[in-house]
Write an enzyme that holds these catalytic residues in place. Structure first.
Site, mmCIF file in Angstrom:
data_model
loop_
_atom_site.group_PDB
_atom_site.id
_atom_site.type_symbol
_atom_site.label_atom_id
_atom_site.label_comp_id
_atom_site.label_asym_id
_atom_site.label_seq_id
_atom_site.Cartn_x
_atom_site.Cartn_y
_atom_site.Cartn_z
ATOM 1 N N ASP A 157 0.928 -1.264 -0.126
ATOM 2 C CA ASP A 157 0.100 -0.199 -0.003
ATOM 3 C C ASP A 157 1.013 1.252 -0.196
ATOM 4 O O ASP A 157 2.218 1.258 0.128
ATOM 5 C CB ASP A 157 -0.747 -0.006 1.202
ATOM 6 N N ASP A 184 -0.284 5.102 1.000
ATOM 7 C CA ASP A 184 -0.566 6.034 2.211
ATOM 8 C C ASP A 184 -0.774 5.208 3.544
ATOM 9 O O ASP A 184 -1.355 4.129 3.784
ATOM 10 C CB ASP A 184 -2.132 6.754 2.104
ATOM 11 N N LYS A 221 -8.992 -4.331 -3.988
ATOM 12 C CA LYS A 221 -7.396 -4.307 -3.904
ATOM 13 C C LYS A 221 -7.057 -5.976 -4.251
ATOM 14 O O LYS A 221 -6.289 -6.202 -5.395
ATOM 15 C CB LYS A 221 -6.558 -4.084 -3.052
ATOM 16 N N ASP A 244 -2.123 -0.695 5.883
ATOM 17 C CA ASP A 244 -2.482 0.009 7.098
ATOM 18 C C ASP A 244 -4.143 0.054 7.288
ATOM 19 O O ASP A 244 -4.590 0.727 8.343
ATOM 20 C CB ASP A 244 -2.119 1.170 7.073
ATOM 21 N N ASP A 285 -6.933 -2.767 2.762
ATOM 22 C CA ASP A 285 -6.134 -3.869 2.510
ATOM 23 C C ASP A 285 -6.415 -4.941 2.896
ATOM 24 O O ASP A 285 -5.548 -5.974 2.795
ATOM 25 C CB ASP A 285 -4.678 -3.389 3.214
#
Length: 227
Positions: free
Chosen positions: A10, A12, A153, A176, A180
């Protein structure tokens, strides 16, 4: 030494500086030196992860917009249509709200399949309007993403893995946020940085001691040594 495992990362909250904004430049050299595929899976608009790969100097393997856009390095797959998301944005504005990014709105300018709304904006009416258009709103901790309910994702990661010949069981993922979780479900090993939200920490195989890029760099060093 054991070969490096494929990575799914990921951006951010995961590759960012300790304060949470801006890519931590310490990640550049380890990723450039990694001898296995690195898939960047993010909620950011499509051009951003492509640019990140370009500047790091790694092949452009990208899942963008929470799975709405998938780039295998050769082909681009669009798994959702921005039309419904744009209709939500227009209805939200008509109700007297703002997307929160200013007139030029570079956050959404190049999005292909969804829209993002600043966290300072009211979420209840956004969720209501999105539901009327058959869409969902996910809070990644950096923005509210208005998206199709189907793409995620993890599906995008599976598409790339199939195209480039990566065994998902060998993959290591770091993230995070709630967006995810679908990635964590398809890879062999998953790690949540210490600043991760509750859905991500619950889904990960391990929660790291370090936050943001500190956690990611620590786990990259570990898996590079052990495979």
């Amino acid at each position: 030494m054991t070969a490096d495992p494929p990575l799914v990362l990921d951006i951010d909250g995961t590759l960012t500086r300790p304060e949470g904004w801006g890519i931590d430049p310490r990640v550049f050299d380890p990723l450039r030196a990694w001898d296995a595929p690195v898939i960047v899976a993010t909620g950011k608009a499509f051009p951003y992860p492509v640019a990140l790969c370009h500047f790091v100097g790694i092949p452009e393997l990208v899942v963008a917009e929470n799975g709405g856009v998938v780039y295998t390095g050769d082909d681009v797959f669009f798994t959702a249509d921005r039309e419904a998301a744009q209709a939500v944005a227009e209805a939200y504005r008509a109700a007297g709200y703002s997307l929160g990014w200013g007139a030029e709105d570079t956050v959404n300018r190049w999005r292909e399949t969804e829209i993002a709304v600043a966290l300072e904006q009211p979420i209840a009416p956004l969720r209501e309007i999105a539901a009327e258009h058959g869409l969902e709103v996910i809070d990644t901790g950096y923005a509210y993403h208005v998206k199709d309910t189907a793409p995620n994702k993890g599906d995008g990661v599976e598409t790339i893995a199939d195209r480039v010949g990566v065994d998902l069981a060998d993959c290591v993922a770091v993230g995070d946020s709630v967006n995810d979780v679908s990635t964590f479900e398809v890879v062999g090993r998953s790690f949540a940085v210490s600043n991760a939200d509750e859905p991500a920490t619950r889904a990960a195989d391990e929660v790291l001691e370090g936050a943001h890029a500190d956690g990611t760099l620590a786990v990259l060093e570990r898996v590079a040594e052990t495979g």
